[in-house]
Every structure is written in structure tokens, then in C-alpha cells.
Scaffold this active site. Structure first.
Site, mmCIF file in Angstrom:
data_model
loop_
_atom_site.group_PDB
_atom_site.id
_atom_site.type_symbol
_atom_site.label_atom_id
_atom_site.label_comp_id
_atom_site.label_asym_id
_atom_site.label_seq_id
_atom_site.Cartn_x
_atom_site.Cartn_y
_atom_site.Cartn_z
ATOM 1 N N GLU A 177 19.492 -6.138 18.269
ATOM 2 C CA GLU A 177 18.175 -6.342 17.663
ATOM 3 C C GLU A 177 17.338 -7.208 18.604
ATOM 4 O O GLU A 177 17.672 -8.364 18.855
ATOM 5 C CB GLU A 177 18.311 -7.032 16.310
ATOM 6 C CG GLU A 177 16.983 -7.382 15.647
ATOM 7 C CD GLU A 177 17.160 -8.275 14.426
ATOM 8 O OE1 GLU A 177 16.227 -9.065 14.132
ATOM 9 O OE2 GLU A 177 18.217 -8.197 13.765
ATOM 10 N N ARG A 195 9.493 -11.906 19.244
ATOM 11 C CA ARG A 195 9.111 -13.312 19.343
ATOM 12 C C ARG A 195 8.561 -13.655 20.721
ATOM 13 O O ARG A 195 8.113 -14.777 20.949
ATOM 14 C CB ARG A 195 10.316 -14.214 19.044
ATOM 15 C CG ARG A 195 10.873 -14.034 17.638
ATOM 16 C CD ARG A 195 12.048 -14.954 17.395
ATOM 17 N NE ARG A 195 12.674 -14.697 16.103
ATOM 18 C CZ ARG A 195 13.754 -15.328 15.661
ATOM 19 N NH1 ARG A 195 14.305 -16.270 16.409
ATOM 20 N NH2 ARG A 195 14.265 -15.040 14.482
ATOM 21 N N LYS A 201 18.401 -7.702 4.432
ATOM 22 C CA LYS A 201 18.781 -8.842 5.268
ATOM 23 C C LYS A 201 18.776 -10.109 4.409
ATOM 24 O O LYS A 201 17.782 -10.406 3.743
ATOM 25 C CB LYS A 201 17.794 -8.979 6.426
ATOM 26 C CG LYS A 201 18.032 -10.191 7.327
ATOM 27 C CD LYS A 201 17.049 -10.170 8.483
ATOM 28 C CE LYS A 201 17.168 -11.408 9.352
ATOM 29 N NZ LYS A 201 16.282 -11.345 10.530
#
Length: 322
Positions: free
Chosen positions: A43, A47, A131
Site C-alpha cells: 500500500e 502522503r 480498515k
């Protein structure tokens, strides 16, 4: 790959590295290092400005790796990630519009939740994999256990505060599909090009997630009379017997089987947290399951099985940790 196939693969691998990458040129060696350590899913979080390029490089140049995008906070970012080659979308929270965009475009999406209300919202959108973030802050495994009651069909990718010190507690939880973590892909490791260290950490995470431990040794005997004779001899060594229909257990360490069964000499039994996941792990090391030996619990979960290979004349028996 369908959504069902994707989540099955993520479950079987068990560990999803969550990566913050500063230089897209590190994407390929990072992906290869993780794959060397047995992890074929990654993943890449949005950011940094390098995220899109890193996703594109891995998608184009590493077919052995399935790359997803994380920290996706709106539909436009999801579209950007998918155009770059992301096969799935992960977010810290549950943005309804992002989820709807992914569903309408056939993209598996795993939004973050922190409350029962958010789980219900996810269910109303047709999701059953969510999640759990930030996992440790929200109560960790205790909270996941509490959520399993009202939401028995929901699986979670637990992320946040998980590392090698607590990974096994999450691996034991039946409603944990996988865990997400960054300890094996810290920025200093990536920026320092510590590819061998990353590969080692990935391999250690996969191994620890299995929870493999020795359970008992099985000794084959031709019949009940012979089994009773062996058991009687073992009692001289302060062992207690428990006589069953097909075998006699001496304490918990030795099983005297009342017939010639698997293995030339008997079997070696190993406990693991999830038999299906461990079969995938062992298949990568050359082992194959004996398909005729599966046993299941009332929920249809694999309880035990044997492998086709023997070690030193002993068959290998996998047992789900209770």
C-alpha cells in the site's frame, strides 16, 4: 482479479506494508525487497508527491506485486491512483463518495472505521472488509473481539501501532483479515536503501504471523493392542494416558495411533493460527497439502490437515490453534 480473489490473497499473505515513499525511484527496489521476503502486496500512501509515480512504476515494472493506494481521501484522488495502476484503495476514514466511486468503477476499497456506527455505514454500502484504524489506540484486539459479536461477517485490516511485539495477538483474531504495518518499511530504511534489511523484516513478519509451534508427535502402531503396549511403557516415564477412539494421548506431547496412518513412522503436529494462511506460507517453501485430509469446524473453518511430504519418515500435521 476480482474483489473476492484480492481479499483472499491479502488474507493468505496476512501482512500489508503501509509505505510512505519520498522518492519514486526507490519504488522498484522496495517492491522487489518485499517480494523477496514473501510479501506480494503493498500500500503506497498518498502522503508525499512521490506516491503517484511510485504506484505507476510498481504497477508497470513489477507484475509479481499487487500495489494499492492508501490515504485516499476523496474520489478524485482515488481516480488518480487507479489511473496510475493501483489495484485497490485504502483510506483512513469512510468517505461515502470515495466508496461509491470505487464501487461503481469495480475497484476494491477498504475505508477506515473506528466505531460501530461507521461499520454499519460500511455495511449499508455493501462492504464487508474494513480498515480498523488506529487499531492500538482504539483498544486493539479487545475491541476487535467486542466487534465480532454484533458484526460476525465483517473482516478487518487492522492498522496502527502494530509491529513484531503484538502482531501475533492480531493474527489470532478470527475477524482480522490481515494487518497493515510500516515497521518493515520505515522511511529511514527506504531512504537508506536497506533492501536486504527490509526483505528480512518482511520474512520475519510473515513467519511470526503464522504462529507455528510444535504440538505433539504421533507414533503409528498396527492396532489397539500394540498402542496400549506402547502407552503402558510410556507410563513408566511419569506420563498420563488419555484413551480415545483412534489414539491414546500421553500427556499432550505424544499421540499413540491405533493403526498405521500417515507417515512411515507417524506424524509431527504443528499448531498455527490459520491453517489456510499457513498452507499458503508453506506452499511457497515447496510443501503441498493432502486434499483428502481436511477437517472443519462447525463454521466451516479448516481445523486440521496433513501435508503430502514427510520429514524423517514423519508426516506433517497442521492443527488450528484453539
Amino acid at each position: 482479479m476480482t474483489k473476492k480473489e484480492l481479499f483472499k490473497e491479502i488474507h493468505d499473505i496476512g501482512v500489508l506494508p503501509v509505505v510512505k515513499i519520498d522518492d519514486e525511484n526507490n519504488a522498484i527496489p522496495l517492491a522487489k525487497a518485499l517480494n523477496k521476503g514473501g510479501i506480494s502486496y503493498i500500500e503506497i500512501t498518498f502522503r508525499t508527491d512521490a506516491a503517484e509515480g511510485a504506484i505507476r512504476k510498481i504497477a508497470n515494472e513489477c507484475p509479481e506485486i499487487v500495489v494499492g493506494a492508501g490515504t485516499v481521501i476523496n474520489p478524485s484522488l482515488a481516480e488518480k491512483a487507479v489511473r496510475a495502476g493501483a489495484s485497490f484503495i485504502v483510506s483512513a476514514g469512510l468517505n461515502v463518495e470515495t466508496v461509491k466511486w470505487c464501487i461503481s468503477n469495480g475497484i476494491p476499497v477498504v475505508p477506515g472505521i473506528a466505531t460501530p456506527s461507521e461499520i454499519e455505514l460500511g455495511l449499508s454500502l455493501g462492504l464487508d472488509v474494513l480498515k480498523f484504524f488506529p487499531a492500538e489506540t482504539l483498544g486493539g484486539v479487545s475491541m476487535l473481539k467486542a466487534l465480532s459479536g454484533p458484526f460476525p461477517k465483517v473482516k478487518f485490516i487492522a492498522t496502527g501501532g502494530i509491529d513484531m511485539t503484538n502482531i501475533q495477538s492480531y493474527a489470532k483474531a478470527p475477524n482480522v483479515l490481515a494487518i497493515g504495518g510500516s515497521w518493515m518499511v520505515k522511511a529511514e530504511l527506504i531512504n537508506g536503501e536497506k533492501w536486504e534489511e527490509i526483505a528480512t523484516l518482511a520474512a520475519e513478519a510473515r513467519e511470526r504471523f503464522q504462529g507455528l509451534e510444535f504440538a505433539h508427535v504421533g507414533i503409528n502402531t498396527p492396532n489397539e493392542s500394540a498402542a496400549l503396549e506402547v502407552a503402558s511403557a510410556l507410563k513408566n516415564f511419569s506420563m498420563k494416558d488419555k484413551n480415545g477412539n483412534s489414539s491414546i494421548f500421553m500427556n499432550t506431547e505424544i499421540e499413540v495411533v491405533k493403526k498405521i496412518y500417515k507417515g512411515g513412522n507417524g506424524h509431527l503436529a504443528f499448531r498455527c493460527f490459520d491453517v489456510e494462511r499457513t498452507l499458503r506460507y508453506l506452499s511457497e517453501k515447496g510443501f503441498q497439502v493432502d486434499d483428502e485430509t481436511f477437517s472443519y469446524d462447525a463454521r466451516g473453518t479448516i481445523k486440521s490437515c496433513y501435508l503430502r511430504q514427510e520429514i524423517g519418515g514423519f508426516a506433517i500435521h497442521l492443527i488450528k490453534t484453539m
